[in-house]
Design a protein around this motif. Structure first.
Motif, PDB file in Angstrom:
ATOM      1  N   CYS A   1      -8.230  -2.876   0.552  1.00 19.35           N
ATOM      2  CA  CYS A   1      -8.266  -1.987   1.718  1.00 19.35           C
ATOM      3  C   CYS A   1      -9.718  -1.684   2.091  1.00 19.35           C
ATOM      4  O   CYS A   1     -10.106  -1.776   3.257  1.00 19.35           O
TER       5      CYS A   1
ATOM      6  N   ALA B   1      -9.311   3.763   1.236  1.00 23.32           N
ATOM      7  CA  ALA B   1      -9.524   3.796  -0.219  1.00 23.32           C
ATOM      8  C   ALA B   1     -10.072   5.151  -0.678  1.00 23.32           C
ATOM      9  O   ALA B   1     -10.898   5.224  -1.580  1.00 23.32           O
TER      10      ALA B   1
ATOM     11  N   PHE C   1      -4.387   9.415   8.640  1.00 25.38           N
ATOM     12  CA  PHE C   1      -5.578   8.837   7.997  1.00 25.38           C
ATOM     13  C   PHE C   1      -6.783   8.806   8.945  1.00 25.38           C
ATOM     14  O   PHE C   1      -7.774   8.164   8.650  1.00 25.38           O
TER      15      PHE C   1
ATOM     16  N   SER D   1       0.836  -1.208   0.000  1.00 29.23           N
ATOM     17  CA  SER D   1       0.000   0.000   0.000  1.00 29.23           C
ATOM     18  C   SER D   1       0.865   1.250   0.000  1.00 29.23           C
ATOM     19  O   SER D   1       2.014   1.221   0.438  1.00 29.23           O
ATOM     20  N   ARG D   2       0.293   2.341  -0.461  1.00 27.11           N
ATOM     21  CA  ARG D   2       1.022   3.605  -0.505  1.00 27.11           C
ATOM     22  C   ARG D   2       1.190   4.201   0.885  1.00 27.11           C
ATOM     23  O   ARG D   2       2.075   4.997   1.117  1.00 27.11           O
ATOM     24  N   CYS D   3       0.310   3.817   1.817  1.00 30.49           N
ATOM     25  CA  CYS D   3       0.388   4.403   3.163  1.00 30.49           C
ATOM     26  C   CYS D   3       1.267   3.581   4.092  1.00 30.49           C
ATOM     27  O   CYS D   3       1.383   3.909   5.264  1.00 30.49           O
TER      28      CYS D   3
ATOM     29  N   PHE E   1      -2.358   9.910  -1.065  1.00 29.31           N
ATOM     30  CA  PHE E   1      -1.777   8.564  -0.902  1.00 29.31           C
ATOM     31  C   PHE E   1      -2.756   7.524  -1.453  1.00 29.31           C
ATOM     32  O   PHE E   1      -2.378   6.634  -2.204  1.00 29.31           O
ATOM     33  N   CYS E   2      -4.021   7.672  -1.063  1.00 27.92           N
ATOM     34  CA  CYS E   2      -5.029   6.701  -1.516  1.00 27.92           C
ATOM     35  C   CYS E   2      -5.171   6.733  -3.040  1.00 27.92           C
ATOM     36  O   CYS E   2      -5.337   5.690  -3.675  1.00 27.92           O
TER      37      CYS E   2
ATOM     38  N   ILE F   1      -9.655   7.058   7.135  1.00 23.51           N
ATOM     39  CA  ILE F   1      -9.803   7.107   5.673  1.00 23.51           C
ATOM     40  C   ILE F   1      -9.398   5.754   5.111  1.00 23.51           C
ATOM     41  O   ILE F   1      -8.358   5.201   5.476  1.00 23.51           O
TER      42      ILE F   1
ATOM     43  N   CYS G   1      -2.605   4.663  -4.719  1.00 22.39           N
ATOM     44  CA  CYS G   1      -2.511   3.255  -4.297  1.00 22.39           C
ATOM     45  C   CYS G   1      -2.931   2.366  -5.481  1.00 22.39           C
ATOM     46  O   CYS G   1      -3.871   2.704  -6.199  1.00 22.39           O
TER      47      CYS G   1
ATOM     48  N   ALA H   1      -6.169  -0.884  -3.124  1.00 26.14           N
ATOM     49  CA  ALA H   1      -7.218   0.010  -2.610  1.00 26.14           C
ATOM     50  C   ALA H   1      -8.531  -0.751  -2.446  1.00 26.14           C
ATOM     51  O   ALA H   1      -9.252  -0.559  -1.464  1.00 26.14           O
TER      52      ALA H   1
HETATM   53  S1  SF4 Z   1      -6.213   2.943  -0.231  1.00 27.61           S
HETATM   54 FE1  SF4 Z   1      -5.971   2.037   1.790  1.00 27.61          FE
HETATM   55  S2  SF4 Z   1      -3.986   0.984   1.665  1.00 27.61           S
HETATM   56 FE2  SF4 Z   1      -4.048   2.459  -0.022  1.00 27.61          FE
HETATM   57  S3  SF4 Z   1      -3.138   4.346   0.764  1.00 27.61           S
HETATM   58 FE3  SF4 Z   1      -5.354   4.517   1.118  1.00 27.61          FE
HETATM   59  S4  SF4 Z   1      -5.672   3.762   3.206  1.00 27.61           S
HETATM   60 FE4  SF4 Z   1      -3.620   3.056   2.527  1.00 27.61          FE
END
Ligand code: SF4
Length: 242
Positions: free
Chosen positions: A140, A155, A100, A90-92, A128-129, A153, A132, A137
């Motif tokens: 997630c 997706a 988040f 994941s990007r986060c 970030f989402c 937060i 992803c 996502a």
């Molecule tokens: S979609 Fe979910 S996994 Fe991806 S950056 Fe956002 S919170 Fe993180």
């Protein structure tokens, strides 16, 4: 320096300047500033921006379909990121979780109000989402629904924006997902679907225990335990009612 007229305007509109006298500007949604009060303008603009909102390309369609009761596309996308360690991609990953979890956002809040008050502080987590990968996502969002995450937060959706989706997730029984698990295809289920699988397996001796256990992602022994519990509760229900 502010003029007297400006002060009057700020008093009248709760400390914010009125739009009168401002150059006529248009929001992405085609709403003209000057036609409504300043606060309303911001809320309308946020609604318009949400249509543009940066979410992972393709994710908007999956969310829209899920809101209309079609969960298949979202679940199929989520299944492309299998395993327990899906969040590693994941990007986060490695980011501060508080980023988040915006203050004032919650399941019973108005998403427009939250976005209005949080303003640009939401940009970072939402970006970030938006970057992803689609499958991550989707997973997630599905995991947040499965675990009934009330806050944070996920997706690209605020907690306040996921409320209705959470309710719909708990009530749904996706016949395709139930059938897939009975055939031994690992699929993410909600509680209602899981109970449906156990009930169908308990009443159909042709179904294969190894396959069903594999589809549910549990050991065979535990599957039989669930069947015993299911049989006991269905035997006790009529006597309780009598
Ligand atoms: S979609 Fe979910 S996994 Fe991806 S950056 Fe956002 S919170 Fe993180």
């Amino acid at each position: 320096m502010h003029s007297g007229a400006g002060k009057k305007r700020r008093r009248r509109y709760g400390g914010l300047p009125n739009t009168e006298g401002y150059p006529r500007r248009v929001s992405p949604g085609g709403i003209f500033r000057g036609e409504v009060g300043n606060r309303e303008w911001h809320i309308l603009r946020l609604r318009a921006l949400r249509r543009w909102q940066q979410v992972t390309p393709g994710m908007g369609d999956l969310i829209k379909a899920a809101r209309n009761g079609e969960w298949g596309p979202l679940l199929r996308a989520a299944a492309l990121t299998p395993g327990k360690h899906w969040a590693e991609n994941s990007r986060c990953s490695g980011q501060d979780p508080e980023l988040f979890t915006p203050l004032s956002d919650g399941p019973r809040e108005d998403p427009d109000e939250v976005r209005h008050f949080q303003g640009i502080t939401l940009n970072r987590p939402l970006n970030f989402c938006a970057s992803c990968p689609l499958a991550v996502a989707a997973r997630c969002l599905v995991e947040s629904l499965r675990l009934d995450d009330e806050y944070g937060i996920r997706a690209g959706l605020l907690a306040s924006e996921r409320s209705a989706l959470r309710g719909a997730w708990k009530r749904r029984i996706d016949a395709e997902a139930v059938s897939a698990v009975l055939r031994g295809v690992p699929t993410v289920l909600n509680e209602a679907e899981r109970e449906e699988v156990i009930s169908r397996f308990a009443s159909d001796p042709i179904l294969n225990a190894t396959r069903v256990a594999w589809g549910l992602g549990i050991p065979r022994k535990y599957l039989w335990q669930l069947v015993r519990e299911h049989n006991q509760s269905s035997q006790s229900t009529p006597s309780a009612a009598a």
